[in-house]
Design an enzyme around this catalytic site. Structure first.
Site, PDB file in Angstrom:
ATOM      1  CG  ASP A 392      -9.734   5.498  -1.621  1.00  0.00           C
ATOM      2  OD1 ASP A 392      -9.010   5.874  -0.696  1.00  0.00           O
ATOM      3  OD2 ASP A 392      -9.704   4.377  -2.132  1.00  0.00           O
ATOM      4  CE  LYS A 560      14.097   3.475  -3.561  1.00  0.00           C
ATOM      5  NZ  LYS A 560      13.503   2.842  -4.719  1.00  0.00           N
TER       6      LYS A 560
END
Lengths: 1055, 344
Positions: A392, A560
């Site tokens: 993971d 942003k």
């Protein structure tokens, strides 16, 4: 204590709220669970039945039955009975204790209390007594007792937050929300008690993410989906209370439906062993047949005459029948050929190894106070044969902690100092974090070290202010004050959290928000901005913007987003700054930081109003709404003024780089499965040395393209996830153990063969010897070796990851090795038989007496065998600890003491028929020639092995041999060892946009849905934007599961 | 935080040498010098022992006379079980060319008699032989009970098939004086056999002790009257019986029958000269194509060893040396070539 258990095929479930009588008709399972397998009465039969399903035990039982037939019984029953009873008792005790703990935990769970609405009153009821259709009240941080239909909650709109870690391992909170019709019920007990809706839904199943059903209440039907269901095993979070109606209880819950039988995992050694055992069994049958034929011939030629003279009954004259009986007799005598005891030894060794794993301080993680835990003992040695690691990303490679590291504001880089590379030395106070003491609301966990930025703020640099304002305003963070009055941020993406916290520490503190205002504290003064529009993030836009009106009345768009996207939207006047910032971004990216560009735009009042009107119009559209909205967003997010860029570090777990380097040196291929964007994934790949610049082939498998690929990957991930828990630092230990186990397998087989092949001719050995041989005389040293042996010490196995390769390639235990072992075993047994045979033939003892009697011969051979096997094990033990000494010497000593005991007068006096060897040891072992025979046998069996081993090490030394040699040389030369210098990556890769965001939170904010009740309620004007109250949640879920993209690498290690 | 660190402490595995796999240990390493010197030493040792064994085996004097064919008429007689009560004696003269120095042992030797047959070996009752329970004939089938149901003592196939030839060695000092060579019957059994494993049932006299039992079908005399000269040598404690009951491991075996009583002429051993064996031929062997022989043998320090052990030692020693030399050659040849992977 015991729960009732009913089983009937259910097609559809019909549950009526608050109506136990009605629901009882269907005999749904109640909320009592039992994971235990046995009770006191059923334990013995069920456990025995289960145990005899195992091949080994069944085989023993079969032998035992054969031995009970007097015609073919060649060994007395106890030779089989003793080990069988031993094994079965041990297993039974283990199973019983396991089940006892299961009973205990079941009881504990079943007796948990929850508040249930009974007779219009909330009453505390044990979990096991909760029935389908009951209405249950849950409080914050409580476990959910059953699968519930959410009716109402303390939060507005019937929202509630749950943590599903127990179900799917995901630690982030998930939102569930009730139907509006039921959420109106609130906490009104009398109304809830009158609630008599009927739910018709699917039958119990194990699908955690699916639910379909219909609620019929007050003549109207409401469709139900997974978003309205809270599953058992979840924990209620951030919600002070909620009410739910039990749909599935106890064994019908999705949690219990998923906890099926644990599949027994087999290691490749197990599989190989099974094959070999089958072969051996075939070999045994062949031997039996050959010997039976031999017996028939003998009976025909010799025995025929012999037995008329001796004693045979007339009826048994038939030599074919005699051969048939002999066949079975030999199957019994040679049963030890099938190394059934090996399974037991392997179990014990694995158990020992798992204890070592658990005890290993080097695998102890002090931060979380967790030692390594081997959850299954069956797979330990497989850890030495790993070829692929599926990992993971978040939480395994990275800590999922984002820290604001650097920023570039208006062409100036801040936050250089803690790089440690020493490139920029213009810092006055190096490495000393900025003292945020001036700011009482600073979050102390975040450290940012650049005093120049603080100075710029003090000087009042407007660009810096604007930059920090963007950070404080343009986000989806929710604020909350905890009991101590401290500001707590609830973040849905850790990147954002890092940015907002950075702004907070630098004096721009995000305080609170409503659906139309954002309040921040700018260097001590509270400023409230009006939130005019929220241009949410999505995967295509890769940016987010807010349009706010500041107290001065100016309208500003703060944005942003990914540099690549945002830079296209800039006003042409930014060109100089753009080049500078781009350089900075490359620099950040080179350090593996995740970057975002920050920009703003001043908006004209009139222009904004027009635009906003268009947006509202677009939102009311039914067709093409999304496209229109996207177009409008695009339209307003242009001519942006660049402010700078942020660089956030996605902190790698400690030791990841070293571990990954080691793993790749050990030729282990690493696959990373991640839900991140490709850029992020690649970025992390470079950051942790998984990808390097000189790598030619980088495969990135994107799951979106083929469903099958995704399915496959997901499966692989599930299977392997468990093992990778102790990811860093772990492989050293696995390394060691693999090697050990292999040699054990070898050893035991040799031992067995030596015994077995000797068994031919007759039962040469004392029956007690056969019984005890595997258990006592030789198993303990083998076990000790298996458990304690280390062929290479831990430091060296760390330093030479290449040692891992033989394990992967199965070089240590494979069929070839097995046949070599078998040949060795055959050789040893021939030596063991024929040397005493030749020596005893026609020989008298030193007192003139005959020594070649059957019993003396047996004692001689048994003693030789024990000594040969002990010497063999001693040779194979490369790591002599006290325990090895004790076991090896001890087993020889035990052999002699047992031998003398069994041959003693006393025991013969008590059981004359069972111990006929009286005086044998004493007499035989006093004979010089017997010791000469034992000595010769030992020399003859051991010398070739030593020679072969020596030549092997000499001619083609394995890496481990060389390391061992070096180890020895090192020990002589100098005690200190130096560790390999760590390679620090230097990459020129451009960092991608890394923004662990989910779409939809913007809408949640503007709709005010997730606002606390104490906040001003949402104004009706904005309610319009709620075009589809459920779609965003669905989107959320879709997005998280869809982007299973992964990349892998496969590189060869150049030596 | 403090609380957390306390938890750490409790969960941190103990730092003991055992748990951390840091037990002080010696690493066994097969170094070239070690292995080679070990091989040379072992080889030398084996060669030495082998030569000594061969020499001592050569020093043994042994005479073996197969008498099945010599006593062919007796053998023929015994073919038929009907003649069991007909006595048949057979005299076998032989010439001893050299004196047999020291202790001399007299063995009988059987060829092709499978005393190691599995069911044969089992066909006995130790609890009966130890005298505690005469009626315990558990494993003795098919020789457990006589026709009328009385238990057989000693029961079982081993006892039933006892070697019942009598062998008397006589020394022909000259053509007129034939003297019987004095032989000892004592000391031919294991001490434990004679005093632990075999006991007579306790009673006033043996014949009453064995009342209620039958003799084995092949036996001509009851167990309590095996030796009419020495009353102590009767019952289960008869030496010949005890020797027979210790079953042989191979189908060809010799069992100790008597040993020379070194008195009179025989203080030094058996002097060279003319001898003859006077054999009462009872034990039938021709039916199973077996053979029997008498053996006279002296002993050496390691017992009555055959050449095999000495040869085996010598061969092992030679092979070990051969292996050691070739290993040394290979090792030296490779020494220069070898560059370690690690150092590369």
């Amino acid at each position: 204590m015991f729960c009732s258990k009913k089983k009937s095929l259910e097609v559809e479930r019909i549950v009526k709220a608050n109506d136990r009588e009605h629901n009882e008709k269907f005999q749904y399972a109640d909320n009592c669970i039992h994971t235990s397998k046995y009770n006191i009465l059923t334990f013995l039969p069920i456990n025995l039945f289960e145990q005899f399903q195992r091949v080994a035990n069944a085989y023993f039982l079969f032998l035992l039955i054969l031995q009970l037939i007097p015609e073919i019984s060649s060994l007395t029953w106890f030779t089989t009975m003793v080990p069988l009873v031993l094994v079965i008792t041990m297993t039974a005790v283990k199973d019983a204790t396991d089940d006892y703990f299961r009973h205990k935990s079941d009881n504990q769970v079943n007796n948990r209390l929850s508040e249930v609405l009974i007779d219009s009153k909330l009453q505390n009821e044990k979990w096991m007594n909760v029935k389908v259709g009951d209405i249950v009240k849950l409080e914050n941080n409580q476990f959910v007792a059953a699968d519930l239909l959410l009716l109402s909650s303390s939060e507005p709109h019937g929202l509630c937050y749950i943590e599903t870690a127990e179900l799917d391992g995901e630690t982030n909170l998930k939102v569930r929300h009730a139907l509006s019709v039921t959420s109106e019920l609130g906490a009104d007990i009398s109304r809830l008690a009158k609630f008599d809706g009927t739910v018709v839904c699917e039958a119990p199943n194990n699908k955690l993410d699916k639910f379909t059903g219909v609620l019929s209440w007050k003549d109207s039907k409401h469709s139900l989906n997974n978003e309205k269901i809270i599953l058992r095993g979840c924990i209620l979070r951030n919600t002070s209370w909620c009410f739910g109606m039990v749909i599935f209880a106890g064994p019908d819950t999705k949690l219990m439906q998923n906890s099926g039988k644990t599949k027994f995992k087999r290691t490749s050694i197990d599989r190989l062993m099974n094959t070999l055992v089958l072969w051996i069994f075939g070999f045994l049958v062949c031997m039996g047949v050959i010997l039976a034929i031999g017996n028939s011939i003998w009976e025909n030629q010799v025995g025929d005459k012999f037995r008329t003279f001796l004693f045979w009954n007339e009826g048994e004259k038939n030599s074919v029948f005699s051969g048939f009986l002999t066949f079975w007799s030999y199957i019994i005598i040679l049963n030890t050929v099938v190394p059934i005891s090996l399974y037991v030894s392997m179990e014990v060794i694995r158990l020992g190894h798992s204890y070592f794993i658990n005890w290993d301080r080097k695998m102890y993680y002090p931060e979380k106070a967790t030692p390594a835990e081997a959850r299954t003992t069956t797979l330990n040695e497989e850890l030495g044969q790993i070829e692929y690691i599926f990992s993971d990303k978040t939480g395994t490679l990275t800590e999922n902690i984002m820290t604001f590291k650097k920023c570039s504001i208006n062409g100036k880089i801040y936050g250089e100092a803690d790089d440690g590379m020493g490139q920029k030395t213009d810092m006055t106070k190096k490495n000393e974090p900025v003292d945020f003491a001036v700011n009482p609301q600073a979050d102390r966990t975040c450290q940012f070290s650049d005093h120049r930025l603080m100075e710029s703020i003090k000087l009042g640099d407007s660009k810096v202010y604007e930059f920090l304002r963007v950070l404080a305003l343009c986000h989806t963070v929710m604020s909350e004050e905890n009991s101590a009055g401290q500001l707590i941020y609830q973040v849905q993406s850790p990147d954002e959290g890092a940015l907002v916290t950075a702004a907070r520490n630098l004096g721009f503190i995000f305080k609170s928000r409503t659906s139309e205002t954002i309040t921040i504290e700018e260097l001590g003064t509270l400023v409230t901005y009006q939130l005019l529009a929220f241009l949410d993030f999505n995967n295509i836009r890769k940016r987010m913007s807010v349009i706010v009106r500041n107290p001065e009345g100016q309208i500003k768009l703060y944005s942003k987003g990914a540099d690549t996207i945002l830079f296209e939207k800039l006003h042409p006047s930014n060109e100089d700054l753009l080049t500078l910032t781009t350089d900075h971004l490359s620099e950040f990216a080179g350090e593996g930081l995740r970057t975002l560009a920050i920009a703003y735009r001043d908006l004209d009042d009139k222009y904004f109003k027009e635009w906003h009107k268009m947006l509202e119009d677009a939102n009311t559209l039914i067709d093409e709404r999304d496209e229109r909205v996207a177009g409008l967003y695009e339209e307003i997010e242009r001519d942006l003024m660049l402010l700078g860029a942020t660089a956030v570090e996605d902190k790698l777990q400690e030791g990841v780089i070293e571990t990954v380097t080691n793993l790749s040196l050990a030729n282990i291929k690493i696959w990373v499965l991640t839900g991140d964007k490709q850029e992020t994934a690649i970025n992390i790949g470079y950051a942790c040395n998984m990808l390097t610049d000189d790598m030619n082939d980088v495969f990135i498998i994107s799951g979106n393209t083929a469903v099958e690929v995704r399915e496959e990957l997901r499966k692989a991930k599930e299977n392997l996830f468990e093992q990778n828990r102790s990811f860093s630092n772990g492989h050293v230990v696995f390394e060691k153990q693999q090697l050990e186990l292999d040699s054990v397998v070898e050893e035991t087989i040799t031992g067995d063969y030596a015994l077995i092949i000797n068994g031919h001719s007759l039962t040469v050995y004392d029956q007690w010897f056969i019984t005890l041989f595997n258990i006592v005389y030789t198993s303990l040293p083998v076990l000790a070796m298996g458990i304690f042996d280390q062929d290479v010490d831990d430091q060296n196995s760390m330093d030479y990851p290449q040692l891992y390769e033989p394990g992967q390639l199965n070089l240590l235990f494979n069929k070839r090795k097995f046949f070599i072992c078998m040949a060795h075993g055959i050789y040893t047994s021939l030596a063991l038989f024929f040397i005493p045979y030749g020596a005893f033939y026609n020989v008298a003892g030193d007192d003139g007496q005959h020594v070649a009697d059957y019993q003396s011969f047996a004692v001689t051979m048994a003693t030789s065998l024990v000594i040969v096997v002990s010497v063999q094990i001693a040779l194979d033990t490369s790591y002599w600890t006290v325990i090895n000494h004790v076991f090896i010497w001890g087993s020889v000593a035990t052999y002699f003491s047992i031998l003398f005991t069994m041959h003693s007068n006393g025991i013969f006096g008590i059981f004359p028929n069972q111990f006929p060897f009286v005086g044998n040891a004493r007499h035989s072992l006093a004979q010089k020639c017997i010791w000469l025979v034992i000595l010769l046998t030992t020399v003859a069996s051991v010398m070739p092995v030593v020679a072969f081993r020596f030549l092997k090490v000499d001619l083609c030394p394995a890496l481990s041999d060389q390391i061992r040699r070096r180890q020895k040389a090192q020990k002589k030369a100098k005690p200190s060892r130096s560790r390999r210098p760590q390679t620090r990556r230097s990459s020129s890769r451009r960092s991608g946009y890394a923004f662990a965001h989910q779409e939809g939170y913007g809408e949640l904010i503007t709709s005010g849905k997730n606002m606390r009740a104490k906040n001003p309620p949402p104004t009706p004007g904005l309610e319009k934007t709620l075009y589809n109250s459920t779609s965003w949640i669905e989107n959320l879920c879709k997005k998280t599961t869809d982007t299973v993209s992964s990349f892998s690498l496969d590189k060869t290690v150049k030596l | 935080m403090k609380k957390a660190s306390q938890i750490c402490q409790s969960k941190l595995p103990d730092n003991t040498a055992l748990k951390q796999q840091q037990l002080p240990a010696y690493r066994l390493q097969l170094s070239a010098t070690g292995v080679l010197s070990g091989f040379f030493a072992t080889g030398a040792f084996c060669l030495g022992v082998g030569i000594i064994l061969i020499l001592s085996a050569k020093s043994i004097k042994e005479i073996e006379i197969k008498y099945t064919k010599i006593c062919a008429n007796c053998a023929e007689l015994r073919e038929d079980a009907i003649n069991f009560d007909k006595e048949c004696t057979c005299s076998i003269p032989f010439y001893l060319s050299e004196t047999m120095q020291g202790n001399v042992y007299l063995y009988y030797k059987l060829y092709g008699f499978y005393q190691n047959l599995y069911r044969y070996i089992l066909s006995r009752s130790n609890s009966q032989l130890v005298g505690t329970d005469l009626k315990d004939v558990g494993n003795c089938a098919p020789f457990s009970k006589s026709h009328n149901g009385t238990p057989i003592a000693p029961c079982g196939a081993i006892a039933n098939s006892i070697f019942n030839d009598t062998i008397i060695l006589s020394y022909n000092l000259n053509s007129s004086i034939h003297m019987e060579v004095p032989m000892l019957r004592s000391g031919i059994t294991w001490w434990t056999d004679k005093y632990v494993k075999f006991r007579n049932p306790t009673a006033i006299n043996l014949s009453s002790a064995f009342t209620g039992t039958a003799k084995p079908p092949f036996w001509s005399k009851s167990v309590y009257e095996l030796d009419l000269e020495d009353t102590e040598n009767n019952g289960f404690l008869n030496d010949d019986f005890i020797v027979w009951m210790r079953t042989a491991a191979f189908p060809t075996f010799k069992k100790l029958y008597r040993r020379l009583n070194r008195v009179q002429y025989f203080i030094e051993g058996l002097p060279a000269g003319n001898y003859s064996f006077n054999i009462t031929y009872n034990f039938p062997v021709t039916r199973f194509k077996g053979e029997k022989s008498v053996v006279l043998s002296t002993l050496t320090w390691s017992g009555g060893s055959s050449l095999f052990l000495g040869l085996a030692y010598t061969v092992t020693g030679a092979v070990t040396w051969l292996a050691a030399f070739s290993m040394m050659a290979i090792h030296l040849m490779l020494k220069e070539k070898r560059t370690l992977f690690i150092e590369r």
